[in-house]
Design a protein around this motif. Sequence first.
Motif, PDB file in Angstrom:
ATOM      1  N   ASP A 100      28.002  54.952  12.314  1.00  0.00           N
ATOM      2  CA  ASP A 100      28.413  56.347  12.512  1.00  0.00           C
ATOM      3  C   ASP A 100      29.739  56.448  12.610  1.00  0.00           C
ATOM      4  N   GLU A 101      30.306  55.331  13.177  1.00  0.00           N
ATOM      5  CA  GLU A 101      31.822  55.140  13.714  1.00  0.00           C
ATOM      6  C   GLU A 101      32.690  55.094  12.319  1.00  0.00           C
ATOM      7  N   ASN A 102      31.944  54.671  11.315  1.00  0.00           N
ATOM      8  CA  ASN A 102      32.852  54.632   9.885  1.00  0.00           C
ATOM      9  C   ASN A 102      32.907  55.886   8.982  1.00  0.00           C
ATOM     10  N   PHE A 103      32.159  56.940   9.578  1.00  0.00           N
ATOM     11  CA  PHE A 103      32.308  58.292   8.934  1.00  0.00           C
ATOM     12  C   PHE A 103      33.071  59.194   9.817  1.00  0.00           C
ATOM     13  N   HIS A 104      33.710  60.079   8.891  1.00  0.00           N
ATOM     14  CA  HIS A 104      34.558  61.145   9.434  1.00  0.00           C
ATOM     15  C   HIS A 104      34.007  62.356   8.915  1.00  0.00           C
ATOM     16  N   SER A 105      33.959  63.510   9.536  1.00  0.00           N
ATOM     17  CA  SER A 105      33.550  64.764   8.859  1.00  0.00           C
ATOM     18  C   SER A 105      34.719  65.594   8.181  1.00  0.00           C
ATOM     19  N   GLN A 106      34.424  66.234   7.413  1.00  0.00           N
ATOM     20  CA  GLN A 106      35.329  67.248   6.773  1.00  0.00           C
ATOM     21  C   GLN A 106      34.685  68.560   6.255  1.00  0.00           C
ATOM     22  N   THR A 107      35.223  69.510   6.215  1.00  0.00           N
ATOM     23  CA  THR A 107      34.546  70.813   5.969  1.00  0.00           C
ATOM     24  C   THR A 107      35.474  71.272   4.685  1.00  0.00           C
ATOM     25  N   ASN A 108      34.839  71.852   3.716  1.00  0.00           N
ATOM     26  CA  ASN A 108      35.289  72.326   2.760  1.00  0.00           C
ATOM     27  C   ASN A 108      35.074  73.673   2.432  1.00  0.00           C
ATOM     28  N   HIS A 109      36.041  74.697   2.193  1.00  0.00           N
ATOM     29  CA  HIS A 109      35.697  76.123   2.090  1.00  0.00           C
ATOM     30  C   HIS A 109      36.345  76.498   0.747  1.00  0.00           C
ATOM     31  N   TYR A 110      35.255  76.829  -0.109  1.00  0.00           N
ATOM     32  CA  TYR A 110      35.273  77.158  -1.459  1.00  0.00           C
ATOM     33  C   TYR A 110      35.866  78.639  -1.937  1.00  0.00           C
ATOM     34  N   PHE A 111      36.688  78.728  -2.831  1.00  0.00           N
ATOM     35  CA  PHE A 111      37.178  80.100  -3.198  1.00  0.00           C
ATOM     36  C   PHE A 111      36.818  80.312  -4.625  1.00  0.00           C
ATOM     37  N   ASP A 112      36.774  81.410  -5.091  1.00  0.00           N
ATOM     38  CA  ASP A 112      36.719  81.944  -6.645  1.00  0.00           C
ATOM     39  C   ASP A 112      36.913  83.389  -6.477  1.00  0.00           C
ATOM     40  N   THR A 113      37.279  84.046  -7.714  1.00  0.00           N
ATOM     41  CA  THR A 113      37.192  85.583  -7.862  1.00  0.00           C
ATOM     42  C   THR A 113      35.575  86.014  -8.204  1.00  0.00           C
ATOM     43  N   LYS A 114      35.634  87.259  -7.906  1.00  0.00           N
ATOM     44  CA  LYS A 114      34.443  87.934  -8.076  1.00  0.00           C
ATOM     45  C   LYS A 114      33.747  87.590  -9.305  1.00  0.00           C
ATOM     46  N   ASP A 115      34.352  87.298 -10.426  1.00  0.00           N
ATOM     47  CA  ASP A 115      33.691  87.219 -11.675  1.00  0.00           C
ATOM     48  C   ASP A 115      33.791  85.808 -12.043  1.00  0.00           C
ATOM     49  N   PHE A 116      34.355  84.849 -11.074  1.00  0.00           N
ATOM     50  CA  PHE A 116      34.030  83.384 -11.186  1.00  0.00           C
ATOM     51  C   PHE A 116      35.320  83.132 -12.506  1.00  0.00           C
ATOM     52  N   ALA A 117      36.317  83.329 -12.129  1.00  0.00           N
ATOM     53  CA  ALA A 117      37.575  83.057 -13.199  1.00  0.00           C
ATOM     54  C   ALA A 117      37.851  81.624 -13.236  1.00  0.00           C
ATOM     55  N   LEU A 118      37.653  80.977 -11.940  1.00  0.00           N
ATOM     56  CA  LEU A 118      37.811  79.469 -11.776  1.00  0.00           C
ATOM     57  C   LEU A 118      36.808  78.705 -12.462  1.00  0.00           C
ATOM     58  N   LYS A 119      35.709  79.032 -12.135  1.00  0.00           N
ATOM     59  CA  LYS A 119      34.534  78.319 -12.639  1.00  0.00           C
ATOM     60  C   LYS A 119      34.486  78.199 -14.197  1.00  0.00           C
ATOM     61  N   ASN A 120      34.834  79.604 -14.758  1.00  0.00           N
ATOM     62  CA  ASN A 120      34.812  79.482 -16.210  1.00  0.00           C
ATOM     63  C   ASN A 120      35.716  78.830 -16.823  1.00  0.00           C
ATOM     64  N   LEU A 121      36.908  78.506 -15.916  1.00  0.00           N
ATOM     65  CA  LEU A 121      38.144  77.498 -16.572  1.00  0.00           C
ATOM     66  C   LEU A 121      37.704  75.915 -16.202  1.00  0.00           C
ATOM     67  N   LYS A 122      36.624  75.851 -15.617  1.00  0.00           N
ATOM     68  CA  LYS A 122      35.932  74.499 -15.203  1.00  0.00           C
ATOM     69  C   LYS A 122      37.040  73.946 -14.142  1.00  0.00           C
ATOM     70  N   SER A 123      37.400  74.766 -13.353  1.00  0.00           N
ATOM     71  CA  SER A 123      38.265  74.372 -12.364  1.00  0.00           C
ATOM     72  C   SER A 123      37.768  74.868 -10.945  1.00  0.00           C
ATOM     73  N   GLY A 124      38.367  74.386  -9.764  1.00  0.00           N
ATOM     74  CA  GLY A 124      37.591  74.784  -8.377  1.00  0.00           C
ATOM     75  C   GLY A 124      38.908  74.775  -7.185  1.00  0.00           C
ATOM     76  N   LEU A 125      38.792  75.698  -6.380  1.00  0.00           N
ATOM     77  CA  LEU A 125      39.682  75.652  -5.477  1.00  0.00           C
ATOM     78  C   LEU A 125      39.137  75.703  -3.824  1.00  0.00           C
ATOM     79  N   ARG A 126      39.478  74.663  -3.209  1.00  0.00           N
ATOM     80  CA  ARG A 126      39.031  74.667  -1.871  1.00  0.00           C
ATOM     81  C   ARG A 126      40.130  74.647  -0.777  1.00  0.00           C
ATOM     82  N   ILE A 127      39.791  74.760   0.495  1.00  0.00           N
ATOM     83  CA  ILE A 127      40.701  74.448   1.468  1.00  0.00           C
ATOM     84  C   ILE A 127      39.635  73.508   2.417  1.00  0.00           C
ATOM     85  N   ARG A 128      40.322  72.249   2.485  1.00  0.00           N
ATOM     86  CA  ARG A 128      39.629  71.101   3.185  1.00  0.00           C
ATOM     87  C   ARG A 128      40.197  70.760   4.691  1.00  0.00           C
ATOM     88  N   GLU A 129      39.344  70.986   5.709  1.00  0.00           N
ATOM     89  CA  GLU A 129      39.749  70.652   7.053  1.00  0.00           C
ATOM     90  C   GLU A 129      39.086  69.071   7.377  1.00  0.00           C
TER      91      GLU A 129
END
Length: 197
Positions: free
Chosen positions: A29-58
Amino acid sequence: MTQQLEIEFKNMLTKEEFSRLCTTFNLTDENFHSQTNHYFDTKDFALKNLKSGLRIREVQDRFECTLKEPAIGIGLTETTDLLSKKEVQSILSGNSVLHAHEVEGRLQALAIDPHDLKILGTLQTKRAEIKYEGGLLVFDHSQYAGTDDYELEYEVLNEETGKVIFDRFLALHSIPRRPADKKIARFMSVVKKKRGL
C-alpha cells in the motif's frame, strides 16, 4: 506548460493478476499513491469525436489540466497546464471555465469553445510505478461509477522496442493480451450502460 509525446502499451488485468504482480514486485500500500481524474467534454462529445480527451488530475497538492490528442504517427500529444487548488475548485463547482492557457489555445485550434465544456464525472486511481527495462511499468487500480478495474501500462520512448519488452513481460507472467481502452473511454462506457444508453 509542457507538451510531450506519450507512447504506452496497456493491458487490462484481473484482480488476481494484479495482486500476483504486486506480490512479485513487492508492491505494498505504501508504494501506491492516489490520484483523481475529472473528465470533461462538450454536450455533443466534440473531444471524443476527435479521439481526444481532457482531464483535470489531482495528485496530492498538484493539479494538472491535460489535453490528449492523437499525435502524427504514433502515440498521443499531451498539453498540460498547472492549476491552483482554488482554480480547480472553481471549475468543478461550475463557477468558471479553464484557467489553462496552453490547453485553451489547443482547444481553440480544434474549434472547441472552453465555455462549452461540461464535467462528465470523476475516476479515482491508486497507482504504483516502477522502472523496468528502460521504461516505466504502471500498476493502476481504478474505481468509477461502482466499477473496479485493474490495468498495467508500460511507458516507453521507443515504440518498437517497448512492444517487444511488454509482450515478453505479459508472456513471462502468463497474462493474456487484453487491450485496454483509455480510462475516459472505459469510464464513459460504464456510465452509458448505467444510464441505459
